[in-house]
Write an enzyme that holds these catalytic residues in place. Structure first.
Site, PDB file in Angstrom:
ATOM      1  N   HIS A 254     -15.145  -7.280  -1.450  1.00 49.91           N
ATOM      2  CA  HIS A 254     -15.261  -8.685  -1.826  1.00 49.91           C
ATOM      3  C   HIS A 254     -16.337  -9.432  -1.040  1.00 49.91           C
ATOM      4  O   HIS A 254     -16.563 -10.615  -1.287  1.00 49.91           O
ATOM      5  CB  HIS A 254     -13.917  -9.385  -1.610  1.00 49.91           C
ATOM      6  CG  HIS A 254     -12.748  -8.512  -1.933  1.00 49.91           C
ATOM      7  ND1 HIS A 254     -12.461  -8.110  -3.214  1.00 49.91           N
ATOM      8  CD2 HIS A 254     -11.822  -7.923  -1.137  1.00 49.91           C
ATOM      9  CE1 HIS A 254     -11.395  -7.319  -3.185  1.00 49.91           C
ATOM     10  NE2 HIS A 254     -10.996  -7.200  -1.940  1.00 49.91           N
TER      11      HIS A 254
ATOM     12  N   ARG B   6      -9.463 -11.491  -4.065  1.00 50.50           N
ATOM     13  CA  ARG B   6      -9.529 -10.036  -4.236  1.00 50.50           C
ATOM     14  C   ARG B   6      -9.956  -9.637  -5.655  1.00 50.50           C
ATOM     15  O   ARG B   6     -10.190  -8.470  -5.919  1.00 50.50           O
ATOM     16  CB  ARG B   6      -8.184  -9.396  -3.907  1.00 50.50           C
ATOM     17  CG  ARG B   6      -7.799  -9.550  -2.457  1.00 50.50           C
ATOM     18  CD  ARG B   6      -6.532  -8.773  -2.144  1.00 50.50           C
ATOM     19  NE  ARG B   6      -5.977  -9.155  -0.884  1.00 50.50           N
ATOM     20  CZ  ARG B   6      -6.351  -8.662   0.298  1.00 50.50           C
ATOM     21  NH1 ARG B   6      -7.305  -7.768   0.367  1.00 50.50           N
ATOM     22  NH2 ARG B   6      -5.773  -9.078   1.411  1.00 50.50           N
TER      23      ARG B   6
ATOM     24  N   ASN C 262     -13.189   3.704  -1.319  1.00 50.97           N
ATOM     25  CA  ASN C 262     -12.296   2.558  -1.241  1.00 50.97           C
ATOM     26  C   ASN C 262     -12.879   1.690  -0.134  1.00 50.97           C
ATOM     27  O   ASN C 262     -12.687   1.964   1.045  1.00 50.97           O
ATOM     28  CB  ASN C 262     -10.865   2.969  -0.903  1.00 50.97           C
ATOM     29  CG  ASN C 262      -9.930   1.782  -0.863  1.00 50.97           C
ATOM     30  OD1 ASN C 262     -10.362   0.649  -0.706  1.00 50.97           O
ATOM     31  ND2 ASN C 262      -8.645   2.039  -0.980  1.00 50.97           N
TER      32      ASN C 262
ATOM     33  N   HIS D 168      -9.057   1.415  -5.532  1.00 55.31           N
ATOM     34  CA  HIS D 168      -8.183   0.488  -4.804  1.00 55.31           C
ATOM     35  C   HIS D 168      -6.751   0.933  -5.006  1.00 55.31           C
ATOM     36  O   HIS D 168      -6.314   1.122  -6.152  1.00 55.31           O
ATOM     37  CB  HIS D 168      -8.368  -0.953  -5.293  1.00 55.31           C
ATOM     38  CG  HIS D 168      -9.768  -1.437  -5.079  1.00 55.31           C
ATOM     39  ND1 HIS D 168     -10.227  -1.811  -3.840  1.00 55.31           N
ATOM     40  CD2 HIS D 168     -10.809  -1.547  -5.933  1.00 55.31           C
ATOM     41  CE1 HIS D 168     -11.496  -2.149  -3.947  1.00 55.31           C
ATOM     42  NE2 HIS D 168     -11.876  -1.994  -5.204  1.00 55.31           N
ATOM     43  N   ILE D 169      -6.025   1.104  -3.924  1.00 57.23           N
ATOM     44  CA  ILE D 169      -4.641   1.568  -3.986  1.00 57.23           C
ATOM     45  C   ILE D 169      -3.767   0.539  -4.681  1.00 57.23           C
ATOM     46  O   ILE D 169      -2.957   0.871  -5.541  1.00 57.23           O
ATOM     47  CB  ILE D 169      -4.124   1.868  -2.558  1.00 57.23           C
ATOM     48  CG1 ILE D 169      -4.903   3.044  -1.968  1.00 57.23           C
ATOM     49  CG2 ILE D 169      -2.626   2.138  -2.565  1.00 57.23           C
ATOM     50  CD1 ILE D 169      -4.672   3.275  -0.482  1.00 57.23           C
TER      51      ILE D 169
ATOM     52  N   TYR E   2       0.796  -1.231   0.000  1.00 55.10           N
ATOM     53  CA  TYR E   2       0.000   0.000   0.000  1.00 55.10           C
ATOM     54  C   TYR E   2       0.825   1.276   0.000  1.00 55.10           C
ATOM     55  O   TYR E   2       0.273   2.368  -0.086  1.00 55.10           O
ATOM     56  CB  TYR E   2      -0.938   0.011   1.215  1.00 55.10           C
ATOM     57  CG  TYR E   2      -1.906  -1.138   1.214  1.00 55.10           C
ATOM     58  CD1 TYR E   2      -2.981  -1.166   0.340  1.00 55.10           C
ATOM     59  CD2 TYR E   2      -1.729  -2.225   2.070  1.00 55.10           C
ATOM     60  CE1 TYR E   2      -3.863  -2.234   0.323  1.00 55.10           C
ATOM     61  CE2 TYR E   2      -2.610  -3.290   2.062  1.00 55.10           C
ATOM     62  CZ  TYR E   2      -3.670  -3.290   1.183  1.00 55.10           C
ATOM     63  OH  TYR E   2      -4.544  -4.351   1.167  1.00 55.10           O
TER      64      TYR E   2
ATOM     65  N   ASP F  36     -25.879  -2.428  -1.920  1.00 59.39           N
ATOM     66  CA  ASP F  36     -27.262  -1.971  -1.856  1.00 59.39           C
ATOM     67  C   ASP F  36     -27.352  -0.515  -1.409  1.00 59.39           C
ATOM     68  O   ASP F  36     -28.186   0.243  -1.917  1.00 59.39           O
ATOM     69  CB  ASP F  36     -28.076  -2.850  -0.918  1.00 59.39           C
ATOM     70  CG  ASP F  36     -28.344  -4.235  -1.487  1.00 59.39           C
ATOM     71  OD1 ASP F  36     -28.099  -4.462  -2.691  1.00 59.39           O
ATOM     72  OD2 ASP F  36     -28.801  -5.104  -0.709  1.00 59.39           O
TER      73      ASP F  36
END
Length: 144
Positions: free
Chosen positions: A81, A112, A75, A101-102, A24, A88
């Protein structure tokens, strides 16, 4: 309606800067918020930011965004997942959103690779590091 977007960061993103820096990077959540706010300002947008490790808090923030936001940058972390209820909430408020997503989730573990949000997101930004948030703001604003 204001020209505001909601920035949502999900579980464990408060650990940015120290959590798996090889995956990350070393940027912190505060850095993410600064990058996002800077990009938003250049697009004529304001940002309200929320981060929580609790799914219900995120859902409440998404619901509240209906009142004063034109879009959402999210994010969702690991909820990407697993969470039908997050999907919803996002579809229920009828605001366009960017999924960010980084890391490159497709270069990581197989689980993932699946996102409950990918087919309803207006924008997806994957694997561009923290600067991906700025890209998401620009792409979302173009969609607006």
């Amino acid at each position: 309606m204001s020209r505001r977007i909601l920035l949502v960061n999900g579980p464990n993103l408060n650990l940015l800067g120290t959590r798996e820096p090889e995956v990350y990077g070393t940027a912190t959540l505060a850095d993410v918020e600064r990058v996002t706010a800077r990009a938003a300002a250049l697009e004529g947008l304001e940002v309200r930011a929320v981060q929580s490790n609790h799914e219900g808090v995120l859902i409440d923030a998404i619901h509240a965004a209906r009142e004063d936001c034109v879009g959402i940058v999210i994010n969702p972390g690991g909820l990407t997942h697993t969470s039908v209820v997050l999907r919803d909430a996002l579809t229920g408020v009828s605001l366009p959103f960017a999924e960010v997503h980084i890391s490159d989730v497709y270069a990581r573990e197989e689980f993932r690779h699946h996102s409950y949000l990918h087919d309803v997101a207006a924008v997806r930004v994957v694997g561009r590091g923290v600067e991906g948030y700025a890209d998401a703001v620009r792409e979302l604003n173009a969609h607006l």
